[in-house]
Design a protein around this motif. Structure first.
Motif, PDB file in Angstrom:
ATOM      1  N   GLN A  35       0.834  -1.207   0.000  1.00 19.45           N
ATOM      2  CA  GLN A  35       0.000   0.000   0.000  1.00 19.45           C
ATOM      3  C   GLN A  35       0.870   1.259   0.000  1.00 19.45           C
ATOM      4  O   GLN A  35       0.610   2.204  -0.753  1.00 19.45           O
ATOM      5  N   ARG A  38       2.497   1.683  -3.448  1.00 18.95           N
ATOM      6  CA  ARG A  38       1.552   2.213  -4.447  1.00 18.95           C
ATOM      7  C   ARG A  38       1.335   3.715  -4.248  1.00 18.95           C
ATOM      8  O   ARG A  38       1.324   4.485  -5.216  1.00 18.95           O
ATOM      9  N   GLU A  39       1.185   4.130  -2.994  1.00 16.15           N
ATOM     10  CA  GLU A  39       1.019   5.561  -2.710  1.00 16.15           C
ATOM     11  C   GLU A  39       2.269   6.335  -3.108  1.00 16.15           C
ATOM     12  O   GLU A  39       2.188   7.439  -3.664  1.00 16.15           O
ATOM     13  N   ARG A  42       2.262   6.696  -6.936  1.00 18.41           N
ATOM     14  CA  ARG A  42       1.279   7.695  -7.380  1.00 18.41           C
ATOM     15  C   ARG A  42       1.751   9.109  -7.080  1.00 18.41           C
ATOM     16  O   ARG A  42       1.646  10.005  -7.922  1.00 18.41           O
ATOM     17  N   ARG A 103      -8.958   8.921  -3.882  1.00 19.12           N
ATOM     18  CA  ARG A 103      -8.969   7.584  -4.452  1.00 19.12           C
ATOM     19  C   ARG A 103     -10.173   6.799  -3.970  1.00 19.12           C
ATOM     20  O   ARG A 103     -10.562   6.874  -2.814  1.00 19.12           O
ATOM     21  N   SER A 105     -11.698   3.183  -3.038  1.00 19.16           N
ATOM     22  CA  SER A 105     -11.068   1.992  -2.473  1.00 19.16           C
ATOM     23  C   SER A 105     -11.035   0.828  -3.462  1.00 19.16           C
ATOM     24  O   SER A 105     -10.162  -0.024  -3.398  1.00 19.16           O
ATOM     25  N   SER A 106     -11.976   0.775  -4.385  1.00 18.64           N
ATOM     26  CA  SER A 106     -12.017  -0.335  -5.335  1.00 18.64           C
ATOM     27  C   SER A 106     -11.387   0.012  -6.678  1.00 18.64           C
ATOM     28  O   SER A 106     -11.436  -0.784  -7.609  1.00 18.64           O
ATOM     29  N   GLU A 107     -10.748   1.150  -6.768  1.00 17.25           N
ATOM     30  CA  GLU A 107     -10.216   1.624  -8.042  1.00 17.25           C
ATOM     31  C   GLU A 107      -9.108   0.741  -8.591  1.00 17.25           C
ATOM     32  O   GLU A 107      -9.014   0.530  -9.800  1.00 17.25           O
ATOM     33  N   GLU A 108      -8.270   0.217  -7.741  1.00 13.01           N
ATOM     34  CA  GLU A 108      -7.128  -0.559  -8.211  1.00 13.01           C
ATOM     35  C   GLU A 108      -7.369  -2.057  -8.168  1.00 13.01           C
ATOM     36  O   GLU A 108      -6.459  -2.832  -8.418  1.00 13.01           O
ATOM     37  N   ARG A 109      -8.558  -2.469  -7.858  1.00 13.03           N
ATOM     38  CA  ARG A 109      -8.848  -3.892  -7.790  1.00 13.03           C
ATOM     39  C   ARG A 109      -9.091  -4.442  -9.187  1.00 13.03           C
ATOM     40  O   ARG A 109      -9.580  -3.758 -10.072  1.00 13.03           O
ATOM     41  N   ASP A 110      -8.745  -5.695  -9.361  1.00 13.75           N
ATOM     42  CA  ASP A 110      -8.930  -6.351 -10.640  1.00 13.75           C
ATOM     43  C   ASP A 110     -10.383  -6.774 -10.812  1.00 13.75           C
ATOM     44  O   ASP A 110     -11.122  -6.927  -9.841  1.00 13.75           O
ATOM     45  N   SER A 139     -11.643  -0.605 -20.754  1.00 16.52           N
ATOM     46  CA  SER A 139     -10.685  -0.910 -19.686  1.00 16.52           C
ATOM     47  C   SER A 139      -9.280  -0.446 -20.051  1.00 16.52           C
ATOM     48  O   SER A 139      -8.497  -0.089 -19.174  1.00 16.52           O
TER      49      SER A 139
END
Length: 141
Positions: A35, A38-39, A42, A103, A105-110, A139
């Motif tokens: 986490q 990733r931050e 970004r 952001r 919370s589900s933005e980076e989920r597959d 996508s």
């Protein structure tokens, strides 16, 4: 819009993230480390875009000054670059605005999407293929 105060805070955040990453035992908790990384990525990307935005703005101002000058050849070169710089500034402004948004919370989920042709023969297969292409294009963007 003036993003300078927000960017200054982001620089402080990046410095804090760098301290966390360089601390011993950072990778003891892999989920938290991921986490933070990733931050960090970004924030670093945002700051790079901001620096590019600032440089393009500075170059545009310089080219506008050169355009007012006496040298016709130099003025023509500056005029050629102005449109490109304005386009780059507009694009970077949008990128920076988007990067500063909170952001999800589900933005980076597959996501897994399965599209199947139902009853309907060839038309259903064609529709399913068209729908799948639409989702793939969406996508990718």
């Amino acid at each position: 819009m003036d993003y300078a105060p927000i960017i200054a805070k982001k620089r402080d955040v990046l410095a804090e993230l760098d301290k966390q990453i360089s601390s011993p035992g950072f990778y003891d908790d892999p989920a938290k480390a991921g986490q933070v990384m990733r931050e960090h990525t970004r924030t670093r990307k945002l700051l790079e875009d901001w620096d590019e935005f600032q440089q393009a703005t500075k170059n545009l101002a310089e080219n506008l000054e050169i355009l007012k000058g006496e040298d016709e050849e130099l003025s023509a070169m500056a005029a050629d670059e102005i449109a490109e710089l304005e386009e780059r500034i507009e694009r970077l402004d949008g990128v920076i605005q988007y990067a500063l948004l909170p952001r999800d919370s589900s933005e980076e989920r597959d996501a897994i999407v399965e599209v199947r042709a139902g009853t309907g023969g060839d038309e259903a297969s064609l529709f399913a293929a068209e729908l799948m292409r639409m989702y793939q294009n969406y996508s990718e963007q």
